[in-house]
Scaffold this motif. Structure first.
Motif, PDB file in Angstrom:
ATOM      1  N   ILE A  47      -2.461   0.988 -13.947  1.00 51.33           N
ATOM      2  CA  ILE A  47      -2.675  -0.330 -13.352  1.00 51.33           C
ATOM      3  C   ILE A  47      -1.564  -1.285 -13.758  1.00 51.33           C
ATOM      4  O   ILE A  47      -1.060  -2.081 -12.946  1.00 51.33           O
ATOM      5  CB  ILE A  47      -4.057  -0.875 -13.763  1.00 51.33           C
ATOM      6  CG1 ILE A  47      -5.167  -0.070 -13.049  1.00 51.33           C
ATOM      7  CG2 ILE A  47      -4.182  -2.352 -13.421  1.00 51.33           C
ATOM      8  CD1 ILE A  47      -6.562  -0.457 -13.472  1.00 51.33           C
ATOM      9  N   GLY A  48      -1.132  -1.207 -15.012  1.00 50.22           N
ATOM     10  CA  GLY A  48      -0.035  -2.057 -15.465  1.00 50.22           C
ATOM     11  C   GLY A  48       1.257  -1.764 -14.730  1.00 50.22           C
ATOM     12  O   GLY A  48       1.981  -2.685 -14.327  1.00 50.22           O
ATOM     13  N   VAL A  49       1.568  -0.477 -14.539  1.00 53.96           N
ATOM     14  CA  VAL A  49       2.780  -0.095 -13.811  1.00 53.96           C
ATOM     15  C   VAL A  49       2.729  -0.620 -12.383  1.00 53.96           C
ATOM     16  O   VAL A  49       3.712  -1.181 -11.858  1.00 53.96           O
ATOM     17  CB  VAL A  49       2.953   1.436 -13.828  1.00 53.96           C
ATOM     18  CG1 VAL A  49       4.067   1.866 -12.884  1.00 53.96           C
ATOM     19  CG2 VAL A  49       3.243   1.927 -15.236  1.00 53.96           C
ATOM     20  N   LEU A  50       1.570  -0.446 -11.723  1.00 51.04           N
ATOM     21  CA  LEU A  50       1.444  -0.902 -10.341  1.00 51.04           C
ATOM     22  C   LEU A  50       1.514  -2.423 -10.244  1.00 51.04           C
ATOM     23  O   LEU A  50       2.073  -2.973  -9.278  1.00 51.04           O
ATOM     24  CB  LEU A  50       0.129  -0.397  -9.749  1.00 51.04           C
ATOM     25  CG  LEU A  50       0.036   1.113  -9.521  1.00 51.04           C
ATOM     26  CD1 LEU A  50      -1.343   1.498  -9.013  1.00 51.04           C
ATOM     27  CD2 LEU A  50       1.106   1.581  -8.532  1.00 51.04           C
ATOM     28  N   TYR A  88       0.835  -1.205   0.000  1.00 48.24           N
ATOM     29  CA  TYR A  88       0.000   0.000   0.000  1.00 48.24           C
ATOM     30  C   TYR A  88       0.869   1.254   0.000  1.00 48.24           C
ATOM     31  O   TYR A  88       0.699   2.157  -0.829  1.00 48.24           O
ATOM     32  CB  TYR A  88      -0.904  -0.043   1.233  1.00 48.24           C
ATOM     33  CG  TYR A  88      -1.695   1.218   1.526  1.00 48.24           C
ATOM     34  CD1 TYR A  88      -2.922   1.453   0.939  1.00 48.24           C
ATOM     35  CD2 TYR A  88      -1.209   2.163   2.435  1.00 48.24           C
ATOM     36  CE1 TYR A  88      -3.661   2.592   1.229  1.00 48.24           C
ATOM     37  CE2 TYR A  88      -1.933   3.305   2.735  1.00 48.24           C
ATOM     38  CZ  TYR A  88      -3.160   3.512   2.130  1.00 48.24           C
ATOM     39  OH  TYR A  88      -3.882   4.645   2.426  1.00 48.24           O
ATOM     40  N   PHE A  89       1.822   1.311   0.921  1.00 47.28           N
ATOM     41  CA  PHE A  89       2.654   2.511   1.029  1.00 47.28           C
ATOM     42  C   PHE A  89       3.641   2.619  -0.134  1.00 47.28           C
ATOM     43  O   PHE A  89       3.866   3.709  -0.676  1.00 47.28           O
ATOM     44  CB  PHE A  89       3.409   2.514   2.358  1.00 47.28           C
ATOM     45  CG  PHE A  89       2.548   2.804   3.550  1.00 47.28           C
ATOM     46  CD1 PHE A  89       2.054   4.084   3.765  1.00 47.28           C
ATOM     47  CD2 PHE A  89       2.216   1.805   4.455  1.00 47.28           C
ATOM     48  CE1 PHE A  89       1.258   4.367   4.855  1.00 47.28           C
ATOM     49  CE2 PHE A  89       1.419   2.076   5.551  1.00 47.28           C
ATOM     50  CZ  PHE A  89       0.935   3.361   5.753  1.00 47.28           C
ATOM     51  N   LEU A  90       4.235   1.484  -0.521  1.00 47.30           N
ATOM     52  CA  LEU A  90       5.191   1.535  -1.623  1.00 47.30           C
ATOM     53  C   LEU A  90       4.498   1.922  -2.935  1.00 47.30           C
ATOM     54  O   LEU A  90       5.069   2.634  -3.765  1.00 47.30           O
ATOM     55  CB  LEU A  90       5.897   0.184  -1.765  1.00 47.30           C
ATOM     56  CG  LEU A  90       6.825  -0.189  -0.590  1.00 47.30           C
ATOM     57  CD1 LEU A  90       7.337  -1.619  -0.738  1.00 47.30           C
ATOM     58  CD2 LEU A  90       7.998   0.776  -0.486  1.00 47.30           C
ATOM     59  N   ALA A  91       3.257   1.458  -3.127  1.00 41.27           N
ATOM     60  CA  ALA A  91       2.500   1.873  -4.320  1.00 41.27           C
ATOM     61  C   ALA A  91       2.232   3.373  -4.278  1.00 41.27           C
ATOM     62  O   ALA A  91       2.258   4.049  -5.317  1.00 41.27           O
ATOM     63  CB  ALA A  91       1.192   1.093  -4.399  1.00 41.27           C
ATOM     64  N   LYS A  92       1.983   3.907  -3.096  1.00 40.82           N
ATOM     65  CA  LYS A  92       1.796   5.350  -2.967  1.00 40.82           C
ATOM     66  C   LYS A  92       3.056   6.102  -3.383  1.00 40.82           C
ATOM     67  O   LYS A  92       2.975   7.177  -3.992  1.00 40.82           O
ATOM     68  CB  LYS A  92       1.429   5.724  -1.527  1.00 40.82           C
ATOM     69  CG  LYS A  92      -0.039   5.608  -1.199  1.00 40.82           C
ATOM     70  CD  LYS A  92      -0.354   6.245   0.143  1.00 40.82           C
ATOM     71  CE  LYS A  92      -1.850   6.278   0.396  1.00 40.82           C
ATOM     72  NZ  LYS A  92      -2.176   6.975   1.662  1.00 40.82           N
ATOM     73  N   VAL A 123       4.100  -4.429  -7.882  1.00 39.66           N
ATOM     74  CA  VAL A 123       3.685  -5.363  -6.836  1.00 39.66           C
ATOM     75  C   VAL A 123       4.402  -6.695  -6.991  1.00 39.66           C
ATOM     76  O   VAL A 123       4.898  -7.278  -6.009  1.00 39.66           O
ATOM     77  CB  VAL A 123       2.151  -5.556  -6.867  1.00 39.66           C
ATOM     78  CG1 VAL A 123       1.744  -6.745  -5.996  1.00 39.66           C
ATOM     79  CG2 VAL A 123       1.455  -4.301  -6.391  1.00 39.66           C
ATOM     80  N   VAL A 124       4.485  -7.173  -8.221  1.00 36.86           N
ATOM     81  CA  VAL A 124       5.181  -8.448  -8.456  1.00 36.86           C
ATOM     82  C   VAL A 124       6.649  -8.326  -8.048  1.00 36.86           C
ATOM     83  O   VAL A 124       7.211  -9.220  -7.391  1.00 36.86           O
ATOM     84  CB  VAL A 124       5.063  -8.861  -9.934  1.00 36.86           C
ATOM     85  CG1 VAL A 124       5.964 -10.062 -10.227  1.00 36.86           C
ATOM     86  CG2 VAL A 124       3.621  -9.186 -10.270  1.00 36.86           C
ATOM     87  N   ALA A 125       7.289  -7.203  -8.406  1.00 40.21           N
ATOM     88  CA  ALA A 125       8.688  -7.005  -8.043  1.00 40.21           C
ATOM     89  C   ALA A 125       8.855  -6.923  -6.529  1.00 40.21           C
ATOM     90  O   ALA A 125       9.807  -7.507  -5.962  1.00 40.21           O
ATOM     91  CB  ALA A 125       9.221  -5.722  -8.693  1.00 40.21           C
ATOM     92  N   ALA A 126       7.931  -6.226  -5.845  1.00 33.19           N
ATOM     93  CA  ALA A 126       8.030  -6.104  -4.388  1.00 33.19           C
ATOM     94  C   ALA A 126       7.849  -7.460  -3.714  1.00 33.19           C
ATOM     95  O   ALA A 126       8.570  -7.802  -2.760  1.00 33.19           O
ATOM     96  CB  ALA A 126       6.995  -5.105  -3.883  1.00 33.19           C
ATOM     97  N   LEU A 127       6.902  -8.260  -4.191  1.00 28.27           N
ATOM     98  CA  LEU A 127       6.694  -9.581  -3.604  1.00 28.27           C
ATOM     99  C   LEU A 127       7.909 -10.480  -3.818  1.00 28.27           C
ATOM    100  O   LEU A 127       8.285 -11.277  -2.932  1.00 28.27           O
ATOM    101  CB  LEU A 127       5.443 -10.220  -4.216  1.00 28.27           C
ATOM    102  CG  LEU A 127       4.101  -9.583  -3.823  1.00 28.27           C
ATOM    103  CD1 LEU A 127       2.967 -10.204  -4.625  1.00 28.27           C
ATOM    104  CD2 LEU A 127       3.848  -9.735  -2.326  1.00 28.27           C
ATOM    105  N   TYR A 128       8.523 -10.354  -4.968  1.00 24.54           N
ATOM    106  CA  TYR A 128       9.709 -11.164  -5.249  1.00 24.54           C
ATOM    107  C   TYR A 128      10.870 -10.777  -4.331  1.00 24.54           C
ATOM    108  O   TYR A 128      11.549 -11.640  -3.755  1.00 24.54           O
ATOM    109  CB  TYR A 128      10.097 -10.976  -6.714  1.00 24.54           C
ATOM    110  CG  TYR A 128      11.296 -11.780  -7.138  1.00 24.54           C
ATOM    111  CD1 TYR A 128      11.195 -13.146  -7.382  1.00 24.54           C
ATOM    112  CD2 TYR A 128      12.542 -11.169  -7.311  1.00 24.54           C
ATOM    113  CE1 TYR A 128      12.303 -13.882  -7.773  1.00 24.54           C
ATOM    114  CE2 TYR A 128      13.650 -11.891  -7.700  1.00 24.54           C
ATOM    115  CZ  TYR A 128      13.519 -13.258  -7.931  1.00 24.54           C
ATOM    116  OH  TYR A 128      14.619 -13.977  -8.308  1.00 24.54           O
TER     117      TYR A 128
END
Length: 541
Positions: free
Chosen positions: A112-115, A22-26, A119-124
């Motif tokens: 949405i594509g950028v986010l 949530y915060f990193l997407a912000k 998200v995938v990169a952050a989870l990895y």
């Protein structure tokens, strides 16, 4: 790995877990300019999520955190307070099709594509990195303005505009504070309160003419440019064109009232609903010069009580034509019928030619270009229609009407004056088509005057008025025309004398609770009467 003991049994410092995303997407949204990030509320929210609590309070915190996070995200956007969106006139009357269309405009698939990639990169990376640490460092950095510095520019950009005539310039590159802008706004309205047009009886030898004011909903220079129609046949044949005309509002009812009260300086929004002095009412002034007043619409005027407001606040008569005899050409966003402009105008002109009056002043209001209109098919059903197609039809209808006026041999002054723009682009504070905030792209409208049968000298292009102008300048031109309208001796109207030293009006626009003004080369917005001023952001698309 994600918890650290506090020293007390059963309590541990949690990580942010899924809230990291949530915060990193912000952070990404701030970087791209989509958010007006508020550091303190976000730091408080993060602290509440990190605070160690007993196991009995974990579930209540999770249940409270979700709506709080959604509300905080909305608070961080450029969008106006949610209550202001609901306060938009007639929003509860919108058709289901229109509400669905508006909902779709909130979706930006590129974003949405950028986010999604983020998200995938952050989870990895979370398999090896403690994301909570990065989140807290990022929050601290944003709180100190670090991200804006890294980007090499302020996180909030302002729209550069022409310097207002009465403004005290702010220092170059510096924003004006709220106290300065409040003082400027009060001084503006104080100055405007003392301005008015003086109408003098026309000379005995002056030939009569008709005045037709065509009030168009949802047409701004920005809209014409967006659909590739800024250079069009209608405005090329005008005798006079205003390049910097400010409609002063982004709503239909207030725009029509401002036009009908054009003979006095610009009022605040609330002042539109106060009693107006007779010398402020344009059509009252014209009646004293011998004009009969007339009103025509290509809609029923019921939405947001448009017809009632025009009659109460502008002193207008009932519509001259019965709309029940017209065929539906479009269906409005609230399901009401809209009639073809050419059909309504031609019918009214036939009605006018059957009258004995030597002078008639008409206000014609059209909503052909309103957002959410649907085209009526031959089978009676409806379908979506794009703005360009509607604009092309409207301009063709007006051109055909001008041809009819010219063939009639009568002397006519035709004034094209839009209410406001359509907001086709949208911006960071409001989606396309929504006009809660009267931004410069919505209130900068094309205004043209065509002198028909009045002996005007041949010209290759319109005479352009480049100064910041508004309704008072139109009223002044109309008053001058009543004095200058020559006998049919071929002398014609001196266009340069007609526009010389017209009253200028600084760009200030206002809806209920929202003001946008230009000061020191920048545009500023205030959402609530006692709120703070913010630089108006660039549009996002």
């Amino acid at each position: 790995m994600n918890e650290r003991k506090t020293g007390k049994p059963g309590l541990a410092w949690p990580g942010l877990g899924g809230w990291n995303l949530y915060f990193l997407a912000k952070f990404i949204l701030v970087w791209l300019g989509y958010l007006n990030f508020q550091a303190v509320p976000n730091l408080v929210f993060a602290a509440a999520l990190l605070l160690p609590v007993s196991s009995a309070l974990l579930l209540p915190r999770k249940l409270l955190a979700l709506p709080a996070g959604v509300a905080l995200l909305y608070h961080d956007t450029w969008l106006p307070p949610f209550a202001r969106l609901l306060a938009q006139p007639g929003v509860l009357d919108f058709s289901a099709e229109y509400l669905l269309e508006l909902a779709g405009r909130f979706i930006d698939w590129t974003l949405i594509g950028v986010l999604f990639v983020f998200v995938v990169a952050a989870l990895y990376l979370s398999r090896w990195l403690r994301l909570t640490t990065f989140t807290l460092v990022g929050l601290g950095w944003l709180a100190s303005g670090g991200l804006a510095d890294m980007a090499g520019q302020p996180a909030v950009a302002a729209v550069a505009r022409e310097q207002p005539r009465h403004a005290i310039p702010a220092s170059p590159g510096r924003e004006a504070d709220s106290a300065t802008l409040d003082e400027y706004l009060q001084r503006f309205y104080g100055d405007e309160a003392g301005r008015r047009t003086e109408f003098q009886p026309p000379p005995a030898a002056a030939a009569p003419f008709d005045l037709l004011l065509v009030n168009i909903c949802s047409l701004a220079w920005d809209d014409l440019e967006a659909v590739g129609m800024k250079d069009n046949a209608l405005f090329r044949q005008m005798d006079i064109v205003f390049d910097h005309f400010n409609s002063a509002t982004s709503y239909s009812g207030p725009a029509a009232i401002r036009l009908l009260r054009a003979s006095c300086g610009q009022s605040s929004h609330s002042g539109l609903y106060d009693h107006a002095a007779n010398q402020c009412l344009l059509f009252d002034n014209l009646r004293r010069l011998g004009f009969d007043s007339a009103l025509a619409l290509n809609h029923d005027g019921k939405f947001d009580d448009f017809l009632g407001e025009v009659r109460r606040q502008g002193g207008m008569p009932a519509p001259a034509l019965d709309g029940s005899s017209f065929r539906r050409a479009l269906v409005n966003f609230d399901g009401s019928p809209i009639w073809r402009d050419r059909e309504v105008l031609e019918r009214w002109w036939q009605h006018r030619q059957g009258q004995d009056s030597g002078r008639v002043a008409l206000l014609y209001n059209t909503v052909t270009l309103h957002d959410g209109n649907r085209l009526v098919r031959a089978d009676g059903g409806t379908q979506r229609v794009d703005y360009r197609a509607l604009a092309q039809r409207l301009l063709e209808d007006l051109n055909a009407f001008i041809d009819q006026l010219e063939r009639s041999g009568r002397r006519v002054v035709l004034v094209i004056v839009p209410e406001h723009g359509a907001g086709l682009h949208g911006d960071r504070m409001q989606i396309a088509g929504m006009r809660e905030i009267p931004s410069p792209s919505i209130t900068h409208v094309p205004v043209g005057i065509k002198l028909i049968g009045m002996g005007s000298a041949a010209r290759d292009e319109p005479l352009h008025v480049g100064a910041p102008s508004s309704y008072l300048a139109l009223s002044e031109i109309i008053a001058r025309l009543s004095m200058m309208a020559a006998v049919d001796d071929g002398a014609g109207i001196d266009r340069h004398a007609l526009v010389a030293d017209l009253p200028q009006t600084a760009p200030v626009a206002e809806n209920a609770g929202t003001v946008v003004l230009e000061y020191g080369g920048m545009s500023y917005v205030r959402i609530q009467e006692q709120g703070e001023w913010l630089p108006y952001p660039h549009r996002s698309q």
